[in-house]
Design a protein around this motif. Structure first.
Motif, mmCIF file in Angstrom:
data_model
loop_
_atom_site.group_PDB
_atom_site.id
_atom_site.type_symbol
_atom_site.label_atom_id
_atom_site.label_comp_id
_atom_site.label_asym_id
_atom_site.label_seq_id
_atom_site.Cartn_x
_atom_site.Cartn_y
_atom_site.Cartn_z
ATOM 1 N N ILE A 141 0.826 -1.205 0.000
ATOM 2 C CA ILE A 141 0.000 0.000 0.000
ATOM 3 C C ILE A 141 0.863 1.257 0.000
ATOM 4 O O ILE A 141 0.565 2.232 -0.705
ATOM 5 C CB ILE A 141 -0.955 -0.011 1.207
ATOM 6 N N SER A 142 1.948 1.236 0.742
ATOM 7 C CA SER A 142 2.843 2.396 0.820
ATOM 8 C C SER A 142 3.406 2.764 -0.541
ATOM 9 O O SER A 142 3.479 3.952 -0.897
ATOM 10 C CB SER A 142 3.996 2.115 1.795
ATOM 11 N N LEU A 143 3.791 1.780 -1.304
ATOM 12 C CA LEU A 143 4.341 2.047 -2.641
ATOM 13 C C LEU A 143 3.312 2.716 -3.541
ATOM 14 O O LEU A 143 3.635 3.647 -4.292
ATOM 15 C CB LEU A 143 4.818 0.737 -3.275
ATOM 16 N N ILE A 144 2.071 2.254 -3.472
ATOM 17 C CA ILE A 144 1.013 2.853 -4.289
ATOM 18 C C ILE A 144 0.758 4.296 -3.872
ATOM 19 O O ILE A 144 0.618 5.192 -4.708
ATOM 20 C CB ILE A 144 -0.279 2.015 -4.186
ATOM 21 N N LEU A 145 0.693 4.556 -2.566
ATOM 22 C CA LEU A 145 0.458 5.915 -2.077
ATOM 23 C C LEU A 145 1.559 6.863 -2.537
ATOM 24 O O LEU A 145 1.287 8.001 -2.938
ATOM 25 C CB LEU A 145 0.372 5.910 -0.546
ATOM 26 N N LYS A 146 2.791 6.410 -2.478
ATOM 27 C CA LYS A 146 3.913 7.257 -2.901
ATOM 28 C C LYS A 146 3.816 7.599 -4.386
ATOM 29 O O LYS A 146 4.133 8.718 -4.804
ATOM 30 C CB LYS A 146 5.241 6.554 -2.609
ATOM 31 N N ASN A 147 3.365 6.653 -5.187
ATOM 32 C CA ASN A 147 3.220 6.888 -6.628
ATOM 33 C C ASN A 147 2.021 7.767 -6.953
ATOM 34 O O ASN A 147 2.058 8.565 -7.904
ATOM 35 C CB ASN A 147 3.093 5.551 -7.372
ATOM 36 N N ASP A 148 0.955 7.637 -6.171
ATOM 37 C CA ASP A 148 -0.282 8.367 -6.464
ATOM 38 C C ASP A 148 -0.287 9.786 -5.891
ATOM 39 O O ASP A 148 -1.052 10.636 -6.362
ATOM 40 C CB ASP A 148 -1.492 7.608 -5.910
ATOM 41 N N GLY A 161 6.833 4.253 11.752
ATOM 42 C CA GLY A 161 7.046 2.977 12.435
ATOM 43 C C GLY A 161 6.384 1.796 11.764
ATOM 44 O O GLY A 161 7.057 0.920 11.216
ATOM 45 N N ASP A 162 5.073 1.772 11.728
ATOM 46 C CA ASP A 162 4.342 0.605 11.236
ATOM 47 C C ASP A 162 3.340 0.975 10.142
ATOM 48 O O ASP A 162 2.329 0.321 9.972
ATOM 49 C CB ASP A 162 3.620 -0.102 12.381
ATOM 50 N N GLY A 163 3.631 2.041 9.420
ATOM 51 C CA GLY A 163 2.717 2.454 8.362
ATOM 52 C C GLY A 163 3.257 3.620 7.577
ATOM 53 O O GLY A 163 4.464 3.832 7.505
ATOM 54 N N VAL A 164 2.347 4.378 6.998
ATOM 55 C CA VAL A 164 2.728 5.532 6.180
ATOM 56 C C VAL A 164 1.722 6.656 6.413
ATOM 57 O O VAL A 164 0.527 6.406 6.595
ATOM 58 C CB VAL A 164 2.792 5.149 4.686
ATOM 59 N N ARG A 165 2.235 7.880 6.447
ATOM 60 C CA ARG A 165 1.385 9.063 6.596
ATOM 61 C C ARG A 165 1.718 10.019 5.469
ATOM 62 O O ARG A 165 2.895 10.271 5.178
ATOM 63 C CB ARG A 165 1.624 9.730 7.954
ATOM 64 N N LEU A 166 0.679 10.573 4.841
ATOM 65 C CA LEU A 166 0.855 11.561 3.790
ATOM 66 C C LEU A 166 0.354 12.915 4.263
ATOM 67 O O LEU A 166 -0.780 13.033 4.727
ATOM 68 C CB LEU A 166 0.090 11.154 2.526
ATOM 69 N N GLU A 167 1.223 13.904 4.148
ATOM 70 C CA GLU A 167 0.898 15.274 4.526
ATOM 71 C C GLU A 167 0.721 16.107 3.266
ATOM 72 O O GLU A 167 1.616 16.154 2.415
ATOM 73 C CB GLU A 167 2.029 15.880 5.367
ATOM 74 N N MET A 168 -0.444 16.762 3.156
ATOM 75 C CA MET A 168 -0.721 17.649 2.031
ATOM 76 C C MET A 168 -1.155 19.007 2.573
ATOM 77 O O MET A 168 -1.496 19.122 3.755
ATOM 78 C CB MET A 168 -1.802 17.033 1.142
ATOM 79 N N SER A 169 -1.142 19.999 1.736
ATOM 80 C CA SER A 169 -1.476 21.351 2.201
ATOM 81 C C SER A 169 -2.906 21.448 2.711
ATOM 82 O O SER A 169 -3.208 22.266 3.583
ATOM 83 C CB SER A 169 -1.259 22.362 1.073
ATOM 84 N N ASP A 170 -3.784 20.605 2.178
ATOM 85 C CA ASP A 170 -5.195 20.683 2.549
ATOM 86 C C ASP A 170 -5.745 19.373 3.101
ATOM 87 O O ASP A 170 -6.962 19.230 3.282
ATOM 88 C CB ASP A 170 -6.033 21.093 1.335
ATOM 89 N N ALA A 171 -4.869 18.410 3.388
ATOM 90 C CA ALA A 171 -5.368 17.093 3.790
ATOM 91 C C ALA A 171 -4.258 16.256 4.420
ATOM 92 O O ALA A 171 -3.075 16.610 4.370
ATOM 93 C CB ALA A 171 -5.954 16.356 2.587
#
Length: 225
Positions: A141-148, A161-171
């Motif tokens: 899932i992390s690889l897909i999120l990084k690409n998308d 640690g045990d997952g992935v977090r995405l930081e965006m300007s509005d989300a």
């Protein structure tokens, strides 16, 4: 609150950060990866130093031996007033701190929350994933999120640690596997209802690609539908 509004624990983390920073200006405030951007923005607005760390109060307490945060808070409701109280969570003490903050600033709880940055946030969502599959599943899932989400800040190092977090300007969105149960944890938020719905539909489509996920088992699963 006094108007019947539901307040998630990470919003309380933001309020406690504002409280602690009144008496410990410039202090480090530590919080876990599932917390809203409301926490980061509040800490910065109040002159503090935000420090995000992996989910799990034992991880946070251990890390605090190194960074010496004045306060630690988690979405799950663990609150540690490390600079002012013993380094463990105590519901009575936390309640008194909240009342003290509201009283000093002559605010109702609804008013205090209204003064914070505003995000439309999902509850903490849990989806079934077997213990022997969940780690590899998060890696895929992390690889897909990084690409998308090429423009997002992707946090997948030891802070997550045990997952992935995405930081965006509005989300923001985070997906992680549980350390103590056969499930994934998901949380997402956005500044607008349109962006929130967009993220919800994206996550629904993404997660349904994986047969390893058991949609019949979980908590707040309807928040992804």
């Amino acid at each position: 609150d006094n108007k019947g509004g539901i307040i998630w624990n990470d919003v309380l983390v933001a309020l406690f950060a504002a409280d602690v920073l009144e008496t410990h200006p410039g202090a480090i405030i530590m919080f876990n990866t599932l917390c809203s951007r409301v926490v980061v923005e509040t800490i910065i607005n109040k002159g503090g130093r935000p420090f995000m760390w992996r989910t799990g109060h034992s991880f946070l307490k251990k890390k605090n031996q190194e960074i010496k945060a004045a306060f630690i808070g988690e979405l799950s409701g663990h609150f540690f007033f490390s600079e002012d109280f013993y380094n463990h969570d105590d519901g009575c003490y936390s309640t008194l701190r909240l009342l003290s903050y509201l009283g000093r600033n002559n605010l109702s709880l609804a008013q205090a929350v209204a003064d914070l940055p505003r995000y439309l946030s999902s509850p903490e969502i849990k989806l079934g994933a077997a213990d022997n599959l969940k780690v590899a599943l998060i890696e895929k899932i992390s690889l897909i999120l990084k690409n998308d989400f090429t423009k997002a800040e992707v946090i997948s190092d030891e802070r997550a640690g045990d997952g992935v977090r995405l930081e965006m300007s509005d989300a923001m969105l985070v997906i992680r596997y549980s350390q103590n149960g056969p499930y994934l944890t998901i949380k997402f938020e956005a500044k607008s209802s349109e962006r929130y719905e967009e993220l919800k539909q994206y996550l629904n489509k993404l997660l349904k690609q994986f047969p390893e996920i058991d949609w019949s088992f979980g908590v707040n699963v309807e928040s992804l539908k």
